[in-house]
Design a protein around this motif. Sequence first.
Motif, PDB file in Angstrom:
ATOM      1  N   ASP A 173       5.369  -4.627  -5.579  1.00 47.53           N
ATOM      2  CA  ASP A 173       5.154  -6.047  -5.308  1.00 47.53           C
ATOM      3  C   ASP A 173       4.347  -6.236  -4.018  1.00 47.53           C
ATOM      4  O   ASP A 173       3.418  -7.036  -3.963  1.00 47.53           O
ATOM      5  CB  ASP A 173       6.507  -6.755  -5.219  1.00 47.53           C
ATOM      6  CG  ASP A 173       6.348  -8.261  -5.070  1.00 47.53           C
ATOM      7  OD1 ASP A 173       5.803  -8.878  -6.010  1.00 47.53           O
ATOM      8  OD2 ASP A 173       6.736  -8.823  -4.029  1.00 47.53           O
ATOM      9  N   SER A 174       4.692  -5.445  -3.005  1.00 51.06           N
ATOM     10  CA  SER A 174       3.992  -5.628  -1.732  1.00 51.06           C
ATOM     11  C   SER A 174       2.566  -5.092  -1.801  1.00 51.06           C
ATOM     12  O   SER A 174       1.713  -5.484  -1.014  1.00 51.06           O
ATOM     13  CB  SER A 174       4.777  -4.988  -0.589  1.00 51.06           C
ATOM     14  OG  SER A 174       4.455  -3.634  -0.494  1.00 51.06           O
ATOM     15  N   LEU A 175       2.285  -4.220  -2.751  1.00 58.67           N
ATOM     16  CA  LEU A 175       0.914  -3.729  -2.918  1.00 58.67           C
ATOM     17  C   LEU A 175       0.035  -4.728  -3.677  1.00 58.67           C
ATOM     18  O   LEU A 175      -1.190  -4.615  -3.682  1.00 58.67           O
ATOM     19  CB  LEU A 175       0.911  -2.387  -3.659  1.00 58.67           C
ATOM     20  CG  LEU A 175       1.152  -1.149  -2.798  1.00 58.67           C
ATOM     21  CD1 LEU A 175       1.372   0.077  -3.676  1.00 58.67           C
ATOM     22  CD2 LEU A 175      -0.047  -0.915  -1.860  1.00 58.67           C
ATOM     23  N   SER A 176       0.674  -5.692  -4.322  1.00 65.00           N
ATOM     24  CA  SER A 176      -0.057  -6.671  -5.137  1.00 65.00           C
ATOM     25  C   SER A 176      -1.148  -7.364  -4.344  1.00 65.00           C
ATOM     26  O   SER A 176      -2.240  -7.625  -4.841  1.00 65.00           O
ATOM     27  CB  SER A 176       0.899  -7.751  -5.653  1.00 65.00           C
ATOM     28  OG  SER A 176       1.845  -7.192  -6.513  1.00 65.00           O
ATOM     29  N   GLU A 177      -0.805  -7.671  -3.123  1.00 64.31           N
ATOM     30  CA  GLU A 177      -1.738  -8.375  -2.240  1.00 64.31           C
ATOM     31  C   GLU A 177      -3.061  -7.622  -2.147  1.00 64.31           C
ATOM     32  O   GLU A 177      -4.099  -8.216  -1.869  1.00 64.31           O
ATOM     33  CB  GLU A 177      -1.064  -8.457  -0.865  1.00 64.31           C
ATOM     34  CG  GLU A 177      -1.842  -9.183   0.195  1.00 64.31           C
ATOM     35  CD  GLU A 177      -1.172  -9.042   1.548  1.00 64.31           C
ATOM     36  OE1 GLU A 177       0.018  -8.650   1.619  1.00 64.31           O
ATOM     37  OE2 GLU A 177      -1.872  -9.316   2.554  1.00 64.31           O
ATOM     38  N   PHE A 178      -3.012  -6.319  -2.369  1.00 64.59           N
ATOM     39  CA  PHE A 178      -4.213  -5.503  -2.227  1.00 64.59           C
ATOM     40  C   PHE A 178      -4.806  -5.139  -3.583  1.00 64.59           C
ATOM     41  O   PHE A 178      -5.653  -4.272  -3.683  1.00 64.59           O
ATOM     42  CB  PHE A 178      -3.879  -4.252  -1.402  1.00 64.59           C
ATOM     43  CG  PHE A 178      -3.279  -4.593  -0.076  1.00 64.59           C
ATOM     44  CD1 PHE A 178      -4.088  -4.993   0.976  1.00 64.59           C
ATOM     45  CD2 PHE A 178      -1.903  -4.599   0.103  1.00 64.59           C
ATOM     46  CE1 PHE A 178      -3.542  -5.362   2.193  1.00 64.59           C
ATOM     47  CE2 PHE A 178      -1.341  -4.966   1.315  1.00 64.59           C
ATOM     48  CZ  PHE A 178      -2.167  -5.357   2.361  1.00 64.59           C
ATOM     49  N   LYS A 227       7.070   1.021 -13.406  1.00 69.04           N
ATOM     50  CA  LYS A 227       5.829   0.363 -13.816  1.00 69.04           C
ATOM     51  C   LYS A 227       6.032  -1.141 -13.783  1.00 69.04           C
ATOM     52  O   LYS A 227       7.012  -1.660 -14.327  1.00 69.04           O
ATOM     53  CB  LYS A 227       5.465   0.764 -15.265  1.00 69.04           C
ATOM     54  CG  LYS A 227       4.999   2.184 -15.449  1.00 69.04           C
ATOM     55  CD  LYS A 227       3.561   2.420 -15.027  1.00 69.04           C
ATOM     56  CE  LYS A 227       2.555   1.606 -15.820  1.00 69.04           C
ATOM     57  NZ  LYS A 227       1.178   1.787 -15.222  1.00 69.04           N
ATOM     58  N   ALA A 228       5.106  -1.832 -13.179  1.00 63.49           N
ATOM     59  CA  ALA A 228       5.176  -3.292 -13.135  1.00 63.49           C
ATOM     60  C   ALA A 228       3.771  -3.822 -12.914  1.00 63.49           C
ATOM     61  O   ALA A 228       2.937  -3.131 -12.317  1.00 63.49           O
ATOM     62  CB  ALA A 228       6.091  -3.752 -11.999  1.00 63.49           C
ATOM     63  N   PRO A 229       3.483  -5.017 -13.404  1.00 65.68           N
ATOM     64  CA  PRO A 229       2.172  -5.588 -13.108  1.00 65.68           C
ATOM     65  C   PRO A 229       2.136  -6.046 -11.657  1.00 65.68           C
ATOM     66  O   PRO A 229       3.177  -6.196 -11.021  1.00 65.68           O
ATOM     67  CB  PRO A 229       2.097  -6.788 -14.049  1.00 65.68           C
ATOM     68  CG  PRO A 229       3.506  -7.172 -14.308  1.00 65.68           C
ATOM     69  CD  PRO A 229       4.326  -5.908 -14.201  1.00 65.68           C
ATOM     70  N   LYS A 230       0.933  -6.226 -11.150  1.00 65.89           N
ATOM     71  CA  LYS A 230       0.800  -6.803  -9.813  1.00 65.89           C
ATOM     72  C   LYS A 230       1.310  -8.246  -9.852  1.00 65.89           C
ATOM     73  O   LYS A 230       1.189  -8.908 -10.883  1.00 65.89           O
ATOM     74  CB  LYS A 230      -0.664  -6.794  -9.386  1.00 65.89           C
ATOM     75  CG  LYS A 230      -1.255  -5.398  -9.352  1.00 65.89           C
ATOM     76  CD  LYS A 230      -2.779  -5.461  -9.296  1.00 65.89           C
ATOM     77  CE  LYS A 230      -3.383  -4.164  -9.829  1.00 65.89           C
ATOM     78  NZ  LYS A 230      -4.800  -4.301 -10.205  1.00 65.89           N
ATOM     79  N   ARG A 231       1.864  -8.683  -8.741  1.00 67.27           N
ATOM     80  CA  ARG A 231       2.311 -10.069  -8.639  1.00 67.27           C
ATOM     81  C   ARG A 231       1.112 -11.001  -8.903  1.00 67.27           C
ATOM     82  O   ARG A 231       0.030 -10.773  -8.378  1.00 67.27           O
ATOM     83  CB  ARG A 231       2.851 -10.336  -7.227  1.00 67.27           C
ATOM     84  CG  ARG A 231       3.585 -11.649  -7.055  1.00 67.27           C
ATOM     85  CD  ARG A 231       3.756 -11.981  -5.575  1.00 67.27           C
ATOM     86  NE  ARG A 231       3.890 -10.784  -4.746  1.00 67.27           N
ATOM     87  CZ  ARG A 231       3.306 -10.650  -3.555  1.00 67.27           C
ATOM     88  NH1 ARG A 231       2.536 -11.596  -3.059  1.00 67.27           N
ATOM     89  NH2 ARG A 231       3.475  -9.532  -2.860  1.00 67.27           N
ATOM     90  N   GLY A 232       1.323 -11.988  -9.739  1.00 72.16           N
ATOM     91  CA  GLY A 232       0.259 -12.957 -10.001  1.00 72.16           C
ATOM     92  C   GLY A 232      -0.827 -12.414 -10.920  1.00 72.16           C
ATOM     93  O   GLY A 232      -1.824 -13.087 -11.164  1.00 72.16           O
TER      94      GLY A 232
ATOM     95  N   ALA B 166     -10.665  -2.261   7.600  1.00 71.15           N
ATOM     96  CA  ALA B 166      -9.634  -3.255   7.944  1.00 71.15           C
ATOM     97  C   ALA B 166      -8.680  -3.470   6.774  1.00 71.15           C
ATOM     98  O   ALA B 166      -7.457  -3.542   6.948  1.00 71.15           O
ATOM     99  CB  ALA B 166     -10.296  -4.574   8.339  1.00 71.15           C
ATOM    100  N   PHE B 167      -9.244  -3.529   5.564  1.00 66.41           N
ATOM    101  CA  PHE B 167      -8.431  -3.729   4.355  1.00 66.41           C
ATOM    102  C   PHE B 167      -7.478  -2.548   4.160  1.00 66.41           C
ATOM    103  O   PHE B 167      -6.280  -2.717   3.937  1.00 66.41           O
ATOM    104  CB  PHE B 167      -9.382  -3.857   3.166  1.00 66.41           C
ATOM    105  CG  PHE B 167      -8.718  -4.112   1.839  1.00 66.41           C
ATOM    106  CD1 PHE B 167      -8.453  -5.407   1.422  1.00 66.41           C
ATOM    107  CD2 PHE B 167      -8.400  -3.060   0.993  1.00 66.41           C
ATOM    108  CE1 PHE B 167      -7.855  -5.644   0.189  1.00 66.41           C
ATOM    109  CE2 PHE B 167      -7.803  -3.290  -0.241  1.00 66.41           C
ATOM    110  CZ  PHE B 167      -7.535  -4.592  -0.638  1.00 66.41           C
ATOM    111  N   GLY B 168      -8.015  -1.333   4.272  1.00 65.27           N
ATOM    112  CA  GLY B 168      -7.188  -0.140   4.098  1.00 65.27           C
ATOM    113  C   GLY B 168      -6.104  -0.064   5.162  1.00 65.27           C
ATOM    114  O   GLY B 168      -4.952   0.280   4.860  1.00 65.27           O
TER     115      GLY B 168
END
Lengths: 289, 289
Positions: A173-178, A227-232, B166-168
């Motif tokens: 979930d926290s990786l979704s932002e990226f 396994k999960a989709p990215k948030r949003g 910066a993103f990484g």
Amino acid sequence: MNGLSGGAPGPAAAPPLAILCGAGAFPVAVAAEARRIGRDPFLIGVVGSTDAPIEAFAHVWLRLGEVGKLFATLKERGIGEIVMIGAMTRPEFADLRLDWGAVKRAADLAQLFRRGDNGLLLGLAAIFEREGVRIVGAHEVAPELAAPSGLLGARPIAQGDRSDIAFGARMLDSLSEFDAGQGAVVAAGRVLAIEAAEGTDAMLARVAELRATGRLRLKGPAGVLVKAPKRGQDLRLDMPAIGPRTMEGAAKAQLKGVALAAGRVLVIDRERCARLADAAGLFVSGFTT
Amino acid sequence: MNGLSGGAPGPAAAPPLAILCGAGAFPVAVAAEARRIGRDPFLIGVVGSTDAPIEAFAHVWLRLGEVGKLFATLKERGIGEIVMIGAMTRPEFADLRLDWGAVKRAADLAQLFRRGDNGLLLGLAAIFEREGVRIVGAHEVAPELAAPSGLLGARPIAQGDRSDIAFGARMLDSLSEFDAGQGAVVAAGRVLAIEAAEGTDAMLARVAELRATGRLRLKGPAGVLVKAPKRGQDLRLDMPAIGPRTMEGAAKAQLKGVALAAGRVLVIDRERCARLADAAGLFVSGFTT
């Protein structure tokens, strides 16, 4: 067509459905499922991406960049809905051999290719919508393709595995932002692998290799594939999927099980997945967060 | 010893320094640097982990689990400071062949092995401190081993690469919470790979392979390797490190460059790294966030 006759607002005849086929066996599995429930599947093979035999269905082969031909074909067949399924190698914009239909839309397309994967797909969806073609998710066409909540196989989940699932789900979930991370392997609170461009199969092969070479020393079954989709994430455009190969990969990596975000991960060939998991002593389960 | 004689609180003689040697060439490089600046390095080889030739220095070989022997050796030599450097394969607690000194501390040790990597290391550090041995970072012993701010080689950084850096760095920071992610490869806003248990070299090899097999289609040099410690990571215990092999891996993956959190990533053999980077057309640079 299996339309019912007579009677105003009765159920409509199931309209034909196009399936844009990425790599792997998933597109053909979705096509079979579509046929089973009475949708009339028309498969679009992409040269260099599609590798499953699509000839058992009505189909056409296209090159990436043949955007005009794609829309003309859909229009000709009266197709207003399309499912995109299977991994598609992201090309470089400069590599596309654009047909006239693509050239007309070139400014839009070039713009898209400056985005991340999710941005690219969202932009493509908008182009489809403008052409009157709705992109639908495989799970919308055939809800039984999505992971249910709870166990799919016979093997139960141990308590410790539940915390690894929750931990992995939080991390993804926290990786979704990226715009990254559709999968990870977590063993007793330790992150063994995170999936990016390589895909789930390669990630599982990596864990198997790290264990085989002794770089990862773990006794017996260890770790959970989450396994999960990215948030949003728009599930119509890019829905995580697992199938029998995932189970084989998880077994080779000597995992304890496979956990799937319920309703948000496709399970291709559920019966065989469950059988393979049972045989390997793996649990397979949908989870809700 | 190069102690100065006489004079109250003058600069103290540089005390001897133990180096606990993990895998790879880094431990020997740190030992050479320690010797150069007048510390008297004593190398501890770990059977099954240390693979560099440590015989050029005063040394001892130990098995994992020989905790009693370790502390006895340090005491005997009057060593009160130790550097831990190089990857150490995390064993399973049950695999350790404990000597008497380890058995005495077994309850503490067993406890540690239920933690993540960072937790395990912090616990080990506490055990060392209790024995009167201070764990110091290689960058504290030899600050010139840490990445400086700015370019190390001749190749400049392009503007687009700066946003990938910066993103990484932001992504790695957000992974810190999960005790994961010391490295990632980002290309034009897209995450190609995230490092977990496999380490940087394997991650770079993966990117190279994805490109070679056409699964990742990118034209020419693309992507930046970003290396940074986890937020709050104790750099004495686990400091990210790069060296000539990292440069070779980055070159094979056809990256545009390598970006290192300044002061927080070790650069082993800086001269050679810079030469290799220049030859491959890669930038190498320390960044501050």
